[in-house]
Each structure stands twice: as C-alpha cells, then as structure tokens.
Scaffold this motif. Structure first.
Motif, PDB file in Angstrom:
ATOM      1  N   PHE A 151       6.117   8.959   2.174  1.00 32.53           N
ATOM      2  CA  PHE A 151       5.120   8.754   2.506  1.00 32.53           C
ATOM      3  C   PHE A 151       5.423   7.662   2.782  1.00 32.53           C
ATOM      4  O   PHE A 151       6.092   6.972   2.113  1.00 32.53           O
ATOM      5  CB  PHE A 151       3.975   8.661   1.721  1.00 32.53           C
ATOM      6  CG  PHE A 151       3.084   9.988   2.063  1.00 32.53           C
ATOM      7  CD1 PHE A 151       1.680   9.806   3.184  1.00 32.53           C
ATOM      8  CD2 PHE A 151       3.578  11.411   1.538  1.00 32.53           C
ATOM      9  CE1 PHE A 151       0.885  11.321   2.392  1.00 32.53           C
ATOM     10  CE2 PHE A 151       2.659  12.264   1.511  1.00 32.53           C
ATOM     11  CZ  PHE A 151       1.412  12.475   2.043  1.00 32.53           C
ATOM     12  N   GLY A 152       4.914   6.695   3.602  1.00 29.64           N
ATOM     13  CA  GLY A 152       6.245   5.311   3.778  1.00 29.64           C
ATOM     14  C   GLY A 152       4.524   3.636   3.860  1.00 29.64           C
ATOM     15  O   GLY A 152       4.086   4.896   2.766  1.00 29.64           O
ATOM     16  N   THR A 153       5.625   3.548   2.839  1.00 30.78           N
ATOM     17  CA  THR A 153       4.114   2.006   2.621  1.00 30.78           C
ATOM     18  C   THR A 153       4.042   1.261   3.595  1.00 30.78           C
ATOM     19  O   THR A 153       5.055   0.742   3.813  1.00 30.78           O
ATOM     20  CB  THR A 153       5.530   2.007   1.220  1.00 30.78           C
ATOM     21  OG1 THR A 153       6.280   1.491   1.476  1.00 30.78           O
ATOM     22  CG2 THR A 153       5.138   2.616  -0.020  1.00 30.78           C
ATOM     23  N   ARG A 154       3.736  -0.033   3.523  1.00 26.24           N
ATOM     24  CA  ARG A 154       2.915  -0.891   4.370  1.00 26.24           C
ATOM     25  C   ARG A 154       2.564  -2.499   3.511  1.00 26.24           C
ATOM     26  O   ARG A 154       1.913  -2.118   2.428  1.00 26.24           O
ATOM     27  CB  ARG A 154       1.882  -0.584   5.514  1.00 26.24           C
ATOM     28  CG  ARG A 154       0.420  -0.270   5.100  1.00 26.24           C
ATOM     29  CD  ARG A 154       0.271  -0.608   6.308  1.00 26.24           C
ATOM     30  NE  ARG A 154      -1.134   0.335   5.818  1.00 26.24           N
ATOM     31  CZ  ARG A 154      -3.047   0.051   5.425  1.00 26.24           C
ATOM     32  NH1 ARG A 154      -2.630  -1.578   5.574  1.00 26.24           N
ATOM     33  NH2 ARG A 154      -3.899   0.831   5.284  1.00 26.24           N
ATOM     34  N   LEU A 155       2.780  -3.148   3.446  1.00 22.30           N
ATOM     35  CA  LEU A 155       2.218  -4.568   3.548  1.00 22.30           C
ATOM     36  C   LEU A 155       1.252  -5.128   3.722  1.00 22.30           C
ATOM     37  O   LEU A 155       1.091  -5.150   4.990  1.00 22.30           O
ATOM     38  CB  LEU A 155       3.362  -6.006   3.469  1.00 22.30           C
ATOM     39  CG  LEU A 155       2.895  -7.448   2.638  1.00 22.30           C
ATOM     40  CD1 LEU A 155       3.351  -7.221   0.904  1.00 22.30           C
ATOM     41  CD2 LEU A 155       3.370  -8.264   3.227  1.00 22.30           C
ATOM     42  N   VAL A 156      -0.299  -5.034   2.639  1.00 22.54           N
ATOM     43  CA  VAL A 156      -1.455  -5.650   2.785  1.00 22.54           C
ATOM     44  C   VAL A 156      -1.295  -6.617   2.499  1.00 22.54           C
ATOM     45  O   VAL A 156      -0.959  -7.472   1.137  1.00 22.54           O
ATOM     46  CB  VAL A 156      -2.611  -4.586   2.044  1.00 22.54           C
ATOM     47  CG1 VAL A 156      -3.724  -5.146   2.466  1.00 22.54           C
ATOM     48  CG2 VAL A 156      -2.284  -3.216   2.592  1.00 22.54           C
ATOM     49  N   VAL A 157      -1.695  -7.887   3.358  1.00 22.80           N
ATOM     50  CA  VAL A 157      -1.447  -9.274   3.267  1.00 22.80           C
ATOM     51  C   VAL A 157      -2.652  -9.664   2.757  1.00 22.80           C
ATOM     52  O   VAL A 157      -4.123  -9.578   3.679  1.00 22.80           O
ATOM     53  CB  VAL A 157      -1.140 -10.310   4.079  1.00 22.80           C
ATOM     54  CG1 VAL A 157      -1.004 -12.051   3.701  1.00 22.80           C
ATOM     55  CG2 VAL A 157       0.538  -9.600   4.469  1.00 22.80           C
TER      56      VAL A 157
ATOM     57  N   HIS B 127       1.215  -1.129  -0.289  1.00 26.79           N
ATOM     58  CA  HIS B 127       0.243  -0.291   0.027  1.00 26.79           C
ATOM     59  C   HIS B 127       1.276   1.083   0.056  1.00 26.79           C
ATOM     60  O   HIS B 127       1.676   1.117   1.081  1.00 26.79           O
ATOM     61  CB  HIS B 127      -0.636  -0.182   1.106  1.00 26.79           C
ATOM     62  CG  HIS B 127      -1.578   1.276   1.456  1.00 26.79           C
ATOM     63  ND1 HIS B 127      -2.643   1.419   1.036  1.00 26.79           N
ATOM     64  CD2 HIS B 127      -1.653   2.265   2.299  1.00 26.79           C
ATOM     65  CE1 HIS B 127      -3.337   2.345   0.991  1.00 26.79           C
ATOM     66  NE2 HIS B 127      -2.619   3.029   2.012  1.00 26.79           N
ATOM     67  N   GLN B 128       0.339   1.783  -1.156  1.00 27.79           N
ATOM     68  CA  GLN B 128       1.082   3.320  -0.808  1.00 27.79           C
ATOM     69  C   GLN B 128      -0.079   4.448  -0.828  1.00 27.79           C
ATOM     70  O   GLN B 128      -1.074   3.814  -1.219  1.00 27.79           O
ATOM     71  CB  GLN B 128       2.013   3.784  -1.819  1.00 27.79           C
ATOM     72  CG  GLN B 128       1.771   3.782  -3.329  1.00 27.79           C
ATOM     73  CD  GLN B 128       2.723   4.003  -4.641  1.00 27.79           C
ATOM     74  OE1 GLN B 128       4.064   5.418  -3.388  1.00 27.79           O
ATOM     75  NE2 GLN B 128       3.143   3.940  -5.722  1.00 27.79           N
ATOM     76  N   PRO B 129       0.249   5.359   0.049  1.00 25.63           N
ATOM     77  CA  PRO B 129      -0.954   5.991   0.090  1.00 25.63           C
ATOM     78  C   PRO B 129      -1.373   7.197  -1.052  1.00 25.63           C
ATOM     79  O   PRO B 129      -1.063   8.948  -1.258  1.00 25.63           O
ATOM     80  CB  PRO B 129      -1.045   6.814   1.074  1.00 25.63           C
ATOM     81  CG  PRO B 129       0.455   6.853   1.480  1.00 25.63           C
ATOM     82  CD  PRO B 129       1.097   5.919   0.852  1.00 25.63           C
ATOM     83  N   LEU B 130      -1.681   7.276  -2.334  1.00 32.76           N
ATOM     84  CA  LEU B 130      -1.955   8.190  -3.191  1.00 32.76           C
ATOM     85  C   LEU B 130      -2.881   9.074  -3.528  1.00 32.76           C
ATOM     86  O   LEU B 130      -2.419   9.853  -3.424  1.00 32.76           O
ATOM     87  CB  LEU B 130      -2.668   7.039  -4.632  1.00 32.76           C
ATOM     88  CG  LEU B 130      -1.640   5.355  -5.085  1.00 32.76           C
ATOM     89  CD1 LEU B 130      -2.869   4.988  -6.670  1.00 32.76           C
ATOM     90  CD2 LEU B 130       0.052   6.239  -5.934  1.00 32.76           C
ATOM     91  N   VAL B 131      -4.691   8.607  -2.632  1.00 31.75           N
ATOM     92  CA  VAL B 131      -4.593   9.256  -2.511  1.00 31.75           C
ATOM     93  C   VAL B 131      -4.461  11.066  -1.704  1.00 31.75           C
ATOM     94  O   VAL B 131      -3.943  12.075  -1.547  1.00 31.75           O
ATOM     95  CB  VAL B 131      -6.318   9.594  -1.970  1.00 31.75           C
ATOM     96  CG1 VAL B 131      -7.105  11.238  -1.213  1.00 31.75           C
ATOM     97  CG2 VAL B 131      -6.841   8.909  -3.116  1.00 31.75           C
ATOM     98  N   GLY B 132      -3.398  10.545  -0.380  1.00 28.62           N
ATOM     99  CA  GLY B 132      -2.762  10.878   0.489  1.00 28.62           C
ATOM    100  C   GLY B 132      -1.752  12.154  -0.313  1.00 28.62           C
ATOM    101  O   GLY B 132      -1.107  13.061  -0.023  1.00 28.62           O
ATOM    102  N   MET B 133      -0.910  11.211  -1.199  1.00 27.96           N
ATOM    103  CA  MET B 133       0.574  12.048  -1.839  1.00 27.96           C
ATOM    104  C   MET B 133      -0.097  13.258  -2.506  1.00 27.96           C
ATOM    105  O   MET B 133       0.313  14.455  -2.423  1.00 27.96           O
ATOM    106  CB  MET B 133       0.823  10.440  -2.623  1.00 27.96           C
ATOM    107  CG  MET B 133       1.784   9.838  -1.956  1.00 27.96           C
ATOM    108  SD  MET B 133       2.574   8.462  -2.678  1.00 27.96           S
ATOM    109  CE  MET B 133       3.209   8.788  -3.614  1.00 27.96           C
ATOM    110  N   ALA B 134      -1.589  12.561  -3.333  1.00 23.47           N
ATOM    111  CA  ALA B 134      -1.686  14.304  -3.992  1.00 23.47           C
ATOM    112  C   ALA B 134      -2.340  15.207  -3.803  1.00 23.47           C
ATOM    113  O   ALA B 134      -2.239  16.047  -4.088  1.00 23.47           O
ATOM    114  CB  ALA B 134      -2.967  13.726  -5.599  1.00 23.47           C
ATOM    115  N   GLU B 135      -3.100  14.920  -2.396  1.00 24.61           N
ATOM    116  CA  GLU B 135      -3.525  15.710  -0.909  1.00 24.61           C
ATOM    117  C   GLU B 135      -2.706  16.531  -0.389  1.00 24.61           C
ATOM    118  O   GLU B 135      -2.258  17.976  -1.036  1.00 24.61           O
ATOM    119  CB  GLU B 135      -4.390  15.624  -0.148  1.00 24.61           C
ATOM    120  CG  GLU B 135      -5.588  14.412  -0.359  1.00 24.61           C
ATOM    121  CD  GLU B 135      -6.635  14.454   0.854  1.00 24.61           C
ATOM    122  OE1 GLU B 135      -7.415  14.091   0.622  1.00 24.61           O
ATOM    123  OE2 GLU B 135      -5.979  13.505   1.234  1.00 24.61           O
TER     124      GLU B 135
END
Length: 359
Positions: free
Chosen positions: A341-347, A294-302
């Motif tokens: 921004f940070g990224t995280r694994l979503v299993v 997961h990378q927070p695409l919406v948050g990055m654009a905001e």
C-alpha cells in the motif's frame, strides 16, 4: 482420504505403515492432538512432508475463524489491524480469534500445534517470520497464512501485505528539510525489523539527496512503543547541540517524544519539530496535533483477510506477482500475494521552521 504426491498417490494407511504406527496416530498428528510423543510426531511429519502431503481444504472440517497473531498486543496500532480483519470477518460471517506470542517475531511449535487443533480458515501474522517447518505444517493442513509487515524480507512463497515504508521515511524527512531543518534526529524501530530499517533508509536517502550529513549520534533504534520514544528523546533533547527536529518511526514513539518535551519544558513546534509514523487516531488529538506519515492500517488488515479467503482455494500457494499493484490495491486474481500500500504525509501542527528562521 488419499493424498497427492509428486510421484503418485499415497494413503494415510501407507504413511502409518511406513512410520510403524496406527492410522489413528497419523490422524492425531494431522489434527494437532497433544497425545503423541515428540519422536513419533516428528517421524510422521517427515513422512507426510516427503510424500508432499496436503490435506484437501474441501474435505477438512474447519472452524469459522480467522486467527490474527501479534507478538505484542497492547496498543492502538494493534487495534487498527484487528478492526480491519474484523471488518472482513463480519462481511463473511466469520469470527476473529487473537493470539499473542510474546516478544518473539517467529511463533514457535507450540503455537502451530494449537492452530492445527483450532483449524481456522486462515491466519494473519503481524511483524512475523515463519520458519520452513511451520510453513510446511500449515500448508499441509490447507491453512493459509498472510503476514502483515513481515519482520524480514519474505521469501517468494510467503503471502504478505505491507506499505511503502521507504517512501514514508523519505517524505517525512523531506518535509523537515523543506522547512529548513538540517539537524534532524530519527528514532526508528528495532534493528531486526524490515519496516523500521526501510523507514531509516528513506530518512538517509532524503538527507543524502539534500546534501546533509547524517550525524550518527542522532540515529536511535527503539521498539515502536511510547517508552522508547520518551527515553531516546530525553537523551537527544538534553544534548548540548540538540536536534531541531525529530522523526519518530511510529506515532507511539512520537507520543513518547511529546512526553519528554513536556518534562523538559520544551514546546513543539516552537523549540523543535516532530513527525510521527502510522497516523493512528490519537495522532490528530495529541497536543499539538501530530504531523505524521499515514499508512492505511485498517485497509492493510482488510486486504490480508481477503487474501486469506482467496488462498483457501489455491493449491499450492501461488508465486508472487512482480507487477506493482495500484494503491489502494484491488486484487483481481489469486496470484496477488505480495501487496504494498502507498503512504502519504499528513501535515498538522507539530512541524514548523527551525527556531531562529521564522519571519
């Protein structure tokens, strides 16, 4: 209007005199009007640059717009970024205009001339680089810009918003290694894009730390789209010694891998495991639901849009900060022009132990 220089002040009339043109011609160049010959435009631009011209944002008429620029605009991934910019635009009473430049990662002179005519409050560029001449034209008109996921390593004077791509590639690969996979393939993005190389470096680092050699035949460069994921996966999965897992550098490429598996009558995760990247909304609704980074695409654009609004009041663009930002970032001053921004694994359901290692 008078214009600040490093050695004093110069008027637009003086620029016109030095260029041997009328004041109205200088005004046309400043406003991006097309009815000026290329040689004349170049001469005026050189003089404006030599005098360190920068138009005051307080005195320049501006359209209540944020412009977002893609080289390709055809995916759910792009829609997430548009949604983020739109969220901020709504908060501030602005509108959003979209531009597609084609396959180029660097928009050309025709694009920047259009921006000078539209005169938006700021520009968000995605997967881009900006040559020095284009940067100077935007700065001279007090039109700030921010790049999301720069195509190359951005220079210190380029505001940017990105995510921890290396860490994301590392986490995806470690997950597969922890499940017992050793023959792992990777389908990353283009070779000339920083984020795809960073994800590949994270993959290589995880493999190296686990003492697992990377088979060059299992490393593929795609374009982050479905078709390249399908094409590369079809080749990998029909090899005599096929991989037991694939790490796709984007969820769109992972969807292409799913399609290749369907055509070949292979099951995921029974026959091989799959990890994507981005965590677009489709990832949780694919079959099986996709394990992804997961990378927070919406948050990055905001954040890119908010950075633009801060930069409107900054002359010249501030230097980057070397201090790591908290995640998610909470900007506190106008010096925050390089944010990661940070990224995280979503299993989810697309990963399991390799065939033959399940109890």
């Amino acid at each position: 209007m008078r214009d600040e220089t490093s050695t004093g002040r110069v008027t637009l009339a003086q620029v016109a005199s030095q260029a041997g043109v009328s004041l109205s011609t200088v005004s046309k160049v400043l406003n991006g009007r097309p009815d000026v010959s290329a040689p004349t435009r170049g001469k005026v631009e050189e003089l404006l640059e030599a005098h360190g011209y920068r138009r005051s944002s307080a005195g320049a008429p501006e359209a209540p717009l944020i412009e977002i620029v893609f080289h390709e605009l055809d995916s759910t991934w792009a829609m997430e970024l548009i949604r983020g910019v739109q969220n901020v635009a709504k908060e501030t009473g602005l509108s959003v205009v979209l531009t597609e430049t084609g396959t180029r990662h660097s928009p050309g002179a025709d694009w920047v001339e259009g921006v000078l005519r539209r005169r938006p409050l700021g520009v968000v560029l995605v997967f881009s680089t900006l040559p020095d001449d284009l940067k100077k034209k935007l700065w001279s008109r007090a039109i700030p810009f921010v790049i999301i996921d720069p195509a190359g390593d951005p220079e210190p004077d380029v505001p940017s918003v990105g995510s921890a791509n290396w860490a994301g590639g590392l986490a995806a690969t470690r997950h597969l290694l922890d499940l017992g996979h050793r023959r792992i393939a990777v389908i990353t993005g283009p070779e000339d894009m920083l984020c795809s190389l960073a994800r590949l470096d994270g993959f290589r680092s995880a493999m190296g730390m686990a003492g697992v050699a990377v088979d060059p035949a299992l490393v593929r460069f795609g374009d982050f789209h479905v078709r390249s994921g399908r094409t590369h996966a079809a080749e990998l999965l029909q090899a005599p010694d096929r991989p037991t897992a694939i790490f796709a550098g984007s969820d769109l490429q992972a969807l292409g891998v799913l399609e290749a598996a369907r055509v070949l009558n292979l099951r995921i995760p029974e026959d091989f495991s799959l990890v994507g990247y981005d965590d677009i909304p489709l990832a949780q609704w694919s079959s099986p639901a996709l394990t992804t980074v997961h990378q927070p695409l919406v948050g990055m654009a905001e954040e890119a849009a908010r950075m633009l609004l801060r930069l409107r009041h900054t002359t010249p663009p501030p230097p980057p900060t070397d201090t790591p930002r908290p995640l998610p970032p909470t900007p506190t001053d106008q010096a925050d022009t390089r944010i990661e921004f940070g990224t995280r694994l979503v299993v989810r359901d697309s990963t399991a132990r390799p065939p033959g290692q399940r109890g």
